[in-house]
Design a protein around this motif. Structure first.
Motif, PDB file in Angstrom:
ATOM      1  N   LEU A 103       0.960  -1.161   0.003  1.00 51.94           N
ATOM      2  CA  LEU A 103      -0.025   0.126   0.160  1.00 51.94           C
ATOM      3  C   LEU A 103       0.802   0.932   0.167  1.00 51.94           C
ATOM      4  N   PRO A 104       0.395   2.279  -0.502  1.00 53.84           N
ATOM      5  CA  PRO A 104       1.139   3.655  -0.311  1.00 53.84           C
ATOM      6  C   PRO A 104       1.049   4.008   1.205  1.00 53.84           C
ATOM      7  N   PRO A 105       2.416   4.678   1.389  1.00 49.68           N
ATOM      8  CA  PRO A 105       2.606   4.925   2.822  1.00 49.68           C
ATOM      9  C   PRO A 105       1.334   5.861   3.182  1.00 49.68           C
ATOM     10  N   LEU A 106       1.135   5.775   4.732  1.00 49.77           N
ATOM     11  CA  LEU A 106      -0.131   6.485   5.223  1.00 49.77           C
ATOM     12  C   LEU A 106       0.399   8.048   4.972  1.00 49.77           C
ATOM     13  N   GLN A 107      -0.736   8.802   4.928  1.00 49.32           N
ATOM     14  CA  GLN A 107      -0.370  10.393   4.255  1.00 49.32           C
ATOM     15  C   GLN A 107      -0.794  11.078   5.683  1.00 49.32           C
ATOM     16  N   ALA A 108      -0.173  12.228   5.751  1.00 50.81           N
ATOM     17  CA  ALA A 108      -0.755  13.075   6.787  1.00 50.81           C
ATOM     18  C   ALA A 108      -1.838  13.995   6.476  1.00 50.81           C
ATOM     19  N   PRO A 109      -2.744  14.235   7.292  1.00 52.40           N
ATOM     20  CA  PRO A 109      -3.648  15.100   6.622  1.00 52.40           C
ATOM     21  C   PRO A 109      -3.267  16.547   6.489  1.00 52.40           C
ATOM     22  N   PRO A 110      -3.836  17.329   5.420  1.00 51.35           N
ATOM     23  CA  PRO A 110      -3.438  18.665   5.309  1.00 51.35           C
ATOM     24  C   PRO A 110      -3.998  19.403   6.427  1.00 51.35           C
ATOM     25  N   PRO A 111      -3.446  20.792   6.506  1.00 50.26           N
ATOM     26  CA  PRO A 111      -3.727  21.229   7.846  1.00 50.26           C
ATOM     27  C   PRO A 111      -5.224  21.774   7.790  1.00 50.26           C
ATOM     28  N   GLY A 112      -5.798  21.662   9.007  1.00 48.31           N
ATOM     29  CA  GLY A 112      -7.201  21.794   8.976  1.00 48.31           C
ATOM     30  C   GLY A 112      -8.155  20.664   9.102  1.00 48.31           C
ATOM     31  N   VAL A 113      -7.633  19.525   8.440  1.00 46.19           N
ATOM     32  CA  VAL A 113      -8.020  18.086   8.443  1.00 46.19           C
ATOM     33  C   VAL A 113      -7.989  17.071   9.137  1.00 46.19           C
ATOM     34  N   GLU A 114      -9.013  16.404   9.830  1.00 43.82           N
ATOM     35  CA  GLU A 114      -8.607  15.255  10.521  1.00 43.82           C
ATOM     36  C   GLU A 114      -9.534  14.038  10.070  1.00 43.82           C
ATOM     37  N   VAL A 115      -8.657  12.977  10.172  1.00 43.12           N
ATOM     38  CA  VAL A 115      -9.217  11.660   9.700  1.00 43.12           C
ATOM     39  C   VAL A 115      -9.791  10.765  11.164  1.00 43.12           C
ATOM     40  N   ARG A 116     -11.262  10.458  10.855  1.00 45.17           N
ATOM     41  CA  ARG A 116     -11.952   9.845  11.887  1.00 45.17           C
ATOM     42  C   ARG A 116     -12.337   8.562  11.261  1.00 45.17           C
ATOM     43  N   ALA A 117     -12.880   7.623  12.068  1.00 41.50           N
ATOM     44  CA  ALA A 117     -13.772   6.841  11.777  1.00 41.50           C
ATOM     45  C   ALA A 117     -15.324   7.036  11.965  1.00 41.50           C
ATOM     46  N   ALA A 118     -16.265   6.536  11.137  1.00 40.04           N
ATOM     47  CA  ALA A 118     -17.498   6.760  11.174  1.00 40.04           C
ATOM     48  C   ALA A 118     -18.280   6.233  12.356  1.00 40.04           C
ATOM     49  N   ALA A 119     -17.464   5.425  13.088  1.00 37.56           N
ATOM     50  CA  ALA A 119     -17.918   5.242  14.699  1.00 37.56           C
ATOM     51  C   ALA A 119     -17.963   6.217  15.444  1.00 37.56           C
ATOM     52  N   ASP A 120     -17.166   7.334  15.191  1.00 36.99           N
ATOM     53  CA  ASP A 120     -17.172   8.477  16.059  1.00 36.99           C
ATOM     54  C   ASP A 120     -18.185   9.386  15.827  1.00 36.99           C
ATOM     55  N   PHE A 121     -19.247   8.945  14.889  1.00 31.95           N
ATOM     56  CA  PHE A 121     -20.331   9.552  14.593  1.00 31.95           C
ATOM     57  C   PHE A 121     -21.643   8.787  15.089  1.00 31.95           C
ATOM     58  N   ALA A 122     -21.605   7.736  15.725  1.00 33.26           N
ATOM     59  CA  ALA A 122     -22.499   7.009  16.235  1.00 33.26           C
ATOM     60  C   ALA A 122     -23.707   7.673  16.865  1.00 33.26           C
ATOM     61  N   ASP A 123     -23.355   8.627  17.724  1.00 33.73           N
ATOM     62  CA  ASP A 123     -24.545   9.404  18.579  1.00 33.73           C
ATOM     63  C   ASP A 123     -25.146  10.113  17.369  1.00 33.73           C
ATOM     64  N   ASP A 124     -24.550  10.794  16.379  1.00 37.41           N
ATOM     65  CA  ASP A 124     -25.510  11.441  15.278  1.00 37.41           C
ATOM     66  C   ASP A 124     -24.873  11.231  14.021  1.00 37.41           C
ATOM     67  N   ARG A 146     -26.151  11.899  11.228  1.00 35.71           N
ATOM     68  CA  ARG A 146     -26.674  13.036  10.173  1.00 35.71           C
ATOM     69  C   ARG A 146     -25.659  13.471   9.348  1.00 35.71           C
ATOM     70  N   PRO A 147     -24.379  14.153   9.811  1.00 31.27           N
ATOM     71  CA  PRO A 147     -23.578  14.827   9.060  1.00 31.27           C
ATOM     72  C   PRO A 147     -22.990  13.755   7.805  1.00 31.27           C
ATOM     73  N   LEU A 148     -22.788  12.393   8.403  1.00 28.39           N
ATOM     74  CA  LEU A 148     -22.620  11.509   7.241  1.00 28.39           C
ATOM     75  C   LEU A 148     -23.597  11.440   6.026  1.00 28.39           C
ATOM     76  N   PHE A 149     -24.763  11.449   6.650  1.00 32.15           N
ATOM     77  CA  PHE A 149     -26.098  11.366   5.459  1.00 32.15           C
ATOM     78  C   PHE A 149     -25.999  12.440   4.523  1.00 32.15           C
ATOM     79  N   THR A 150     -25.937  13.586   5.264  1.00 33.52           N
ATOM     80  CA  THR A 150     -25.610  14.862   4.178  1.00 33.52           C
ATOM     81  C   THR A 150     -24.486  14.883   3.312  1.00 33.52           C
ATOM     82  N   LEU A 151     -23.398  14.512   3.745  1.00 32.61           N
ATOM     83  CA  LEU A 151     -22.207  14.031   2.686  1.00 32.61           C
ATOM     84  C   LEU A 151     -22.514  13.047   1.792  1.00 32.61           C
TER      85      LEU A 151
END
Length: 309
Positions: free
Chosen positions: A151-172, A174-179
């Motif tokens: 696989l390509p090496p893991l990339q660092a996200p650009p400034p102002g961007v955070e990589v998270r798991a969908a599980a972090d949105f379990a309580d709500d 809806r923002p994933l639905f919108t996207l």
């Protein structure tokens, strides 16, 4: 030899197991489970009038069909039927009877145009064309060796961007639905889709048994999800990218690569050996991304269309 067609019932455990087996034999680049089939049978949107059909030859299931209406399309009257036969049992009438039964069901619920995915092989294409279907777009099945590939090496996200798991949105979620709704509306295809029913999305996407929320990755910027890569798994060794998309205002920044790469690295760390995905043949940007990861095209299918009436 007697061939019959009937509906698959969610409580018919042995039939569902054979349904999954036939689908795998005919289309090994997709995967299903008993739980996912039951979920789709019992939780389908009522406006889709969807059914799963099985063809039996002398009491043994040899073919399947997944049929329904594109209820989330702005254009009414569009139906779909995808028919798959055990490769060892083709040419004996099961496919023809499944198609005829599917067409009758869909026409009775107002379908005026039918779409069918057909494996890009001469016999399958001839079967569709004899029944009045004409070829439309093409798509590919791609596979990546997660166990031994690089696989390509893991990339660092650009400034102002955070990589998270969908599980972090379990309580709500809806923002994933919108996207998801925004990206689906721009996806290449014969049937336009408009996701505007949050409850239906929760049922059909968020609570789908194959969805892995830990491996589904999301890029967050300005306090909201702006890119995602949805992951399905078979719970054992196979992983599949269900959808990768970026919000319009954030395209061209490499975020699709970022989230998909993060998801693939997580999948490999979790022990999954194969990564599967599908690609519309006209979606050049996504094909380029998948080539960058090392995916290889293993098979193709063609979308066939038939006008009714």
């Amino acid at each position: 030899m007697t061939v019959t067609v009937r509906e698959l019932r969610p409580d018919a455990t042995s039939d569902i197991e054979r349904y999954v087996q036939v689908r795998h034999l005919a289309l090994p680049y997709m995967f299903f489970s008993r739980e996912s089939v039951v979920h789709e049978l019992s939780r389908a949107h009522p406006d889709a009038h969807s059914r799963k059909l099985v063809a039996e030859e002398d009491g043994e299931i040899v073919g399947t069909a997944q049929i329904g209406l594109a209820h989330d399309s702005p254009e009414p009257g569009q139906g779909f039927l995808n028919v798959y036969i055990d490769p060892a049992r083709t040419g004996r009438g099961a496919g023809a009877l499944l198609v005829r039964t599917a067409e009758e069901h869909l026409a009775s619920h107002g379908a005026r145009k039918l779409f069918a995915w057909v494996l890009d092989e001469p016999g399958n294409r001839a079967f569709a064309e004899r029944r009045g279907y004409r070829a439309s777009r093409c798509a590919h099945f791609l596979v990546l060796d997660l166990a031994y590939g690089t696989l390509p090496p893991l990339q660092a996200p650009p400034p102002g961007v955070e990589v998270r798991a969908a599980a972090d949105f379990a309580d709500d979620p809806r923002p994933l639905f919108t996207l998801d709704a925004e990206t689906v509306s721009d996806e290449p295809g014969d049937i336009d889709a408009e996701l505007d029913d949050y409850e239906a999305w929760l049922t059909q996407t968020w609570h789908h048994p194959l969805l892995d929320r830990e491996l589904t990755t999301v890029a967050v910027a300005d306090g909201r999800p702006v890119a995602f890569s949805l992951a399905h798994t078979d719970g054992a060794r196979r992983y599949r990218s269900g959808m990768t998309g970026t919000a319009r205002a954030f395209r061209g920044r490499g975020l699709a690569k970022l989230v998909k790469n993060a998801s693939l690295h997580r999948a490999r760390a979790a022990g999954f050996a194969e990564a599967h995905t599908g690609n519309d043949a006209d979606n050049g940007p996504m094909l380029a991304i998948n080539k960058w990861f090392g995916y290889e095209i293993r098979a193709s299918e063609v979308r066939y269309v038939r006008e009714l009436g």
